[in-house]
Design a protein around this motif. Structure first.
Motif, PDB file in Angstrom:
ATOM      1  N   ALA A 117      -5.812  15.704 -17.268  1.00 18.02           N
ATOM      2  CA  ALA A 117      -7.240  15.444 -17.438  1.00 18.02           C
ATOM      3  C   ALA A 117      -7.867  14.971 -16.127  1.00 18.02           C
ATOM      4  O   ALA A 117      -9.034  15.259 -15.842  1.00 18.02           O
ATOM      5  CB  ALA A 117      -7.451  14.384 -18.529  1.00 18.02           C
ATOM      6  N   LEU A 118      -7.070  14.252 -15.333  1.00 17.14           N
ATOM      7  CA  LEU A 118      -7.579  13.740 -14.065  1.00 17.14           C
ATOM      8  C   LEU A 118      -7.881  14.899 -13.103  1.00 17.14           C
ATOM      9  O   LEU A 118      -8.933  14.934 -12.460  1.00 17.14           O
ATOM     10  CB  LEU A 118      -6.551  12.790 -13.448  1.00 17.14           C
ATOM     11  CG  LEU A 118      -7.057  11.889 -12.319  1.00 17.14           C
ATOM     12  CD1 LEU A 118      -8.160  10.982 -12.802  1.00 17.14           C
ATOM     13  CD2 LEU A 118      -5.912  11.064 -11.763  1.00 17.14           C
TER      14      LEU A 118
ATOM     15  N   LEU B 296      -1.525  16.752  -9.408  1.00 20.48           N
ATOM     16  CA  LEU B 296      -0.915  18.054  -9.165  1.00 20.48           C
ATOM     17  C   LEU B 296      -0.709  18.854 -10.448  1.00 20.48           C
ATOM     18  O   LEU B 296      -0.608  20.072 -10.406  1.00 20.48           O
ATOM     19  CB  LEU B 296       0.441  17.872  -8.458  1.00 20.48           C
ATOM     20  CG  LEU B 296       0.351  17.370  -7.016  1.00 20.48           C
ATOM     21  CD1 LEU B 296       1.737  17.021  -6.486  1.00 20.48           C
ATOM     22  CD2 LEU B 296      -0.321  18.409  -6.121  1.00 20.48           C
ATOM     23  N   ARG B 297      -0.650  18.176 -11.593  1.00 20.88           N
ATOM     24  CA  ARG B 297      -0.355  18.871 -12.842  1.00 20.88           C
ATOM     25  C   ARG B 297      -1.621  19.582 -13.336  1.00 20.88           C
ATOM     26  O   ARG B 297      -2.645  18.951 -13.561  1.00 20.88           O
ATOM     27  CB  ARG B 297       0.142  17.859 -13.889  1.00 20.88           C
ATOM     28  CG  ARG B 297       0.601  18.494 -15.188  1.00 20.88           C
ATOM     29  CD  ARG B 297       1.500  17.571 -16.001  1.00 20.88           C
ATOM     30  NE  ARG B 297       1.322  16.161 -15.687  1.00 20.88           N
ATOM     31  CZ  ARG B 297       0.654  15.313 -16.472  1.00 20.88           C
ATOM     32  NH1 ARG B 297       0.113  15.698 -17.587  1.00 20.88           N
ATOM     33  NH2 ARG B 297       0.545  14.052 -16.111  1.00 20.88           N
TER      34      ARG B 297
ATOM     35  N   GLU C  99       0.852  -1.182   0.000  1.00 20.74           N
ATOM     36  CA  GLU C  99       0.000   0.000   0.000  1.00 20.74           C
ATOM     37  C   GLU C  99       0.887   1.231   0.000  1.00 20.74           C
ATOM     38  O   GLU C  99       1.972   1.224   0.561  1.00 20.74           O
ATOM     39  CB  GLU C  99      -0.914   0.032   1.231  1.00 20.74           C
ATOM     40  CG  GLU C  99      -2.117  -0.867   1.098  1.00 20.74           C
ATOM     41  CD  GLU C  99      -3.225  -0.488   2.085  1.00 20.74           C
ATOM     42  OE1 GLU C  99      -3.010   0.393   2.934  1.00 20.74           O
ATOM     43  OE2 GLU C  99      -4.304  -1.077   1.983  1.00 20.74           O
ATOM     44  N   ALA C 100       0.422   2.263  -0.649  1.00 17.27           N
ATOM     45  CA  ALA C 100       1.133   3.528  -0.647  1.00 17.27           C
ATOM     46  C   ALA C 100       0.090   4.620  -0.486  1.00 17.27           C
ATOM     47  O   ALA C 100      -1.061   4.442  -0.855  1.00 17.27           O
ATOM     48  CB  ALA C 100       1.907   3.713  -1.947  1.00 17.27           C
ATOM     49  N   GLU C 101       0.522   5.711   0.092  1.00 20.09           N
ATOM     50  CA  GLU C 101      -0.416   6.792   0.339  1.00 20.09           C
ATOM     51  C   GLU C 101       0.105   8.064  -0.295  1.00 20.09           C
ATOM     52  O   GLU C 101       1.305   8.321  -0.275  1.00 20.09           O
ATOM     53  CB  GLU C 101      -0.565   6.988   1.854  1.00 20.09           C
ATOM     54  CG  GLU C 101      -1.778   7.804   2.255  1.00 20.09           C
ATOM     55  CD  GLU C 101      -1.911   7.884   3.766  1.00 20.09           C
ATOM     56  OE1 GLU C 101      -2.688   7.085   4.324  1.00 20.09           O
ATOM     57  OE2 GLU C 101      -1.229   8.716   4.378  1.00 20.09           O
ATOM     58  N   LEU C 102      -0.789   8.810  -0.895  1.00 19.07           N
ATOM     59  CA  LEU C 102      -0.384  10.098  -1.419  1.00 19.07           C
ATOM     60  C   LEU C 102      -1.307  11.164  -0.853  1.00 19.07           C
ATOM     61  O   LEU C 102      -2.476  10.905  -0.556  1.00 19.07           O
ATOM     62  CB  LEU C 102      -0.409  10.115  -2.950  1.00 19.07           C
ATOM     63  CG  LEU C 102      -1.751  10.080  -3.685  1.00 19.07           C
ATOM     64  CD1 LEU C 102      -2.331  11.472  -3.897  1.00 19.07           C
ATOM     65  CD2 LEU C 102      -1.582   9.410  -5.036  1.00 19.07           C
ATOM     66  N   LYS C 103      -0.749  12.346  -0.672  1.00 17.61           N
ATOM     67  CA  LYS C 103      -1.538  13.467  -0.190  1.00 17.61           C
ATOM     68  C   LYS C 103      -1.415  14.598  -1.202  1.00 17.61           C
ATOM     69  O   LYS C 103      -0.319  14.916  -1.644  1.00 17.61           O
ATOM     70  CB  LYS C 103      -1.034  13.938   1.180  1.00 17.61           C
ATOM     71  CG  LYS C 103      -1.274  12.942   2.304  1.00 17.61           C
ATOM     72  CD  LYS C 103      -0.813  13.535   3.632  1.00 17.61           C
ATOM     73  CE  LYS C 103      -1.275  12.685   4.811  1.00 17.61           C
ATOM     74  NZ  LYS C 103      -0.486  11.477   5.003  1.00 17.61           N
ATOM     75  N   VAL C 104      -2.549  15.170  -1.558  1.00 20.71           N
ATOM     76  CA  VAL C 104      -2.566  16.275  -2.504  1.00 20.71           C
ATOM     77  C   VAL C 104      -3.315  17.434  -1.848  1.00 20.71           C
ATOM     78  O   VAL C 104      -4.453  17.273  -1.407  1.00 20.71           O
ATOM     79  CB  VAL C 104      -3.262  15.875  -3.824  1.00 20.71           C
ATOM     80  CG1 VAL C 104      -3.327  17.067  -4.780  1.00 20.71           C
ATOM     81  CG2 VAL C 104      -2.530  14.726  -4.490  1.00 20.71           C
TER      82      VAL C 104
ATOM     83  N   ALA D 189       2.850   8.336  -9.555  1.00 21.47           N
ATOM     84  CA  ALA D 189       2.355   8.734 -10.872  1.00 21.47           C
ATOM     85  C   ALA D 189       0.993   9.403 -10.753  1.00 21.47           C
ATOM     86  O   ALA D 189       0.703  10.397 -11.416  1.00 21.47           O
ATOM     87  CB  ALA D 189       2.276   7.513 -11.791  1.00 21.47           C
ATOM     88  N   LEU D 190       0.153   8.847  -9.885  1.00 18.22           N
ATOM     89  CA  LEU D 190      -1.168   9.413  -9.666  1.00 18.22           C
ATOM     90  C   LEU D 190      -1.050  10.793  -9.018  1.00 18.22           C
ATOM     91  O   LEU D 190      -1.756  11.733  -9.396  1.00 18.22           O
ATOM     92  CB  LEU D 190      -1.988   8.476  -8.774  1.00 18.22           C
ATOM     93  CG  LEU D 190      -3.411   8.938  -8.434  1.00 18.22           C
ATOM     94  CD1 LEU D 190      -4.235   9.105  -9.695  1.00 18.22           C
ATOM     95  CD2 LEU D 190      -4.075   7.953  -7.495  1.00 18.22           C
TER      96      LEU D 190
END
Length: 105
Positions: free
Chosen positions: A86-87, A81-82, A20-25, A75-76
């Motif tokens: 499109a996401l 952030l970009r 599992e990995a976690e990302l915060k935006v 990657a997500l």
């Protein structure tokens, strides 16, 4: 396998097959307050590897799971952030309700 030097999201056990990995935006507060976890999951649900979504404004926390979590998570995060992604656009339009939201009564 994953080379040891690969950048890994915090808390990923590279040896585990279901890592599992976690990302915060960080999201703009007006965007974040207009979003709900349901709307976010409508947008991110189609993204492979997304396991959990938590909205803790102004932060969106996404948990990636699966053997490729160490690759898919960063990657997500980059896509979210970009500004031209499109996401990210789908997330912003979900916040402004311009996009067709599924399951509208």
């Amino acid at each position: 396998g994953i080379p040891a030097a690969a950048p890994v999201c915090a808390g990923v056990a590279a040896s585990s097959p279901m890592a599992e990995a976690e990302l915060k935006v960080e999201l703009p507060s007006d965007i974040c307050s207009a979003l709900s976890e349901e709307k976010v999951s409508t947008v991110l649900g189609a993204v492979s590897g997304v396991a959990k979504i938590a909205l803790k404004c102004p932060t969106l926390v996404v948990t990636c799971a699966g053997p490729d979590a160490a690759q898919t998570c960063p990657a997500l995060q980059e896509r979210l952030l970009r500004p031209t992604s499109a996401l990210r656009g789908a997330l912003l339009s979900a916040a402004t309700e311009k996009a067709p939201i599924l399951n509208v009564a």
